[in-house]
Design an enzyme around this catalytic site. Structure first.
Site, mmCIF file in Angstrom:
data_model
loop_
_atom_site.group_PDB
_atom_site.id
_atom_site.type_symbol
_atom_site.label_atom_id
_atom_site.label_comp_id
_atom_site.label_asym_id
_atom_site.label_seq_id
_atom_site.Cartn_x
_atom_site.Cartn_y
_atom_site.Cartn_z
ATOM 1 N N GLU A 198 0.835 -1.184 0.450
ATOM 2 C CA GLU A 198 -0.058 -0.095 0.441
ATOM 3 C C GLU A 198 0.763 1.156 -0.287
ATOM 4 O O GLU A 198 0.765 2.341 0.324
ATOM 5 C CB GLU A 198 -0.669 -0.241 1.186
ATOM 6 C CG GLU A 198 -2.146 -1.319 1.126
ATOM 7 C CD GLU A 198 -2.599 -1.186 2.218
ATOM 8 O OE1 GLU A 198 -3.111 0.098 3.131
ATOM 9 O OE2 GLU A 198 -3.967 -2.195 2.526
ATOM 10 N N CYS A 199 1.983 1.184 -0.781
ATOM 11 C CA CYS A 199 2.643 2.065 -0.840
ATOM 12 C C CYS A 199 3.146 3.238 -2.357
ATOM 13 O O CYS A 199 2.513 2.314 -3.559
ATOM 14 C CB CYS A 199 4.184 1.808 -0.509
ATOM 15 S SG CYS A 199 5.810 2.662 -0.786
#
Length: 158
Positions: A35-36
């Site tokens: 989720e970067c």
């Protein structure tokens, strides 16, 4: 024998994997997060893997939740996300820590061998470590270095 080959890590199915099985290969180790903002690098990493695995490249992904809590899932959701969203076929390992007292021994070793301007700390997700065919860590890449930017160094070692 290189110290690299003495390490083991658990894969996403909780099996112990010895780094010794990568003897004779060029290995790229990456701390990942699903989720970067840098997560799309999985596509570039997979492209490198497909292009060079037959010549001896291995890419090992190590999920880490230490940076902005960007890897919150369990091993099952990590595996599904990597495959479904990015078609990842290179080996992924169980979630680990890369900094601090609980850092995985492999990352303690890599940081010691290839320090950065931050010393022995890893700055963010998608820091990359390149290891030659003899198990010697040779180069560290910043999180923002795109996988395509590694190609020249990988080809030199292959």
């Amino acid at each position: 024998m290189s110290q690299f080959y003495n390490f083991t890590a658990k894969d996403l199915q909780a099996n112990d994997v010895s780094m010794e099985q990568y003897k004779g290969k060029v290995v790229l180790i990456v701390n990942t997060a699903s989720e970067c903002g840098l997560t799309p690098q999985f596509e570039g990493l997979e492209a490198l893997y497909k292009n060079y695995r037959d010549q001896g490249l291995e890419i090992l992904g190590f999920p880490c939740n230490q940076f902005g809590k960007q890897e919150p899932g369990d091993e099952k959701s990590i595996a599904e996300g990597c495959v479904v969203n990015y078609g990842v076929t290179f080996p992924m390992f169980s979630k680990i820590e890369v900094n601090g007292d609980n850092a995985h021994p492999l990352f303690k070793y890599l940081k010691k061998e290839l320090g950065s301007i931050l010393g022995s700390k890893i700055k963010w997700n998608f820091t990359k470590f390149l290891i030659d065919r003899d198990g010697k860590p040779v180069k560290r890449f910043a999180p923002t270095t795109k996988p395509s930017g590694l190609e020249k160094d990988i080809k030199k070692l292959l």
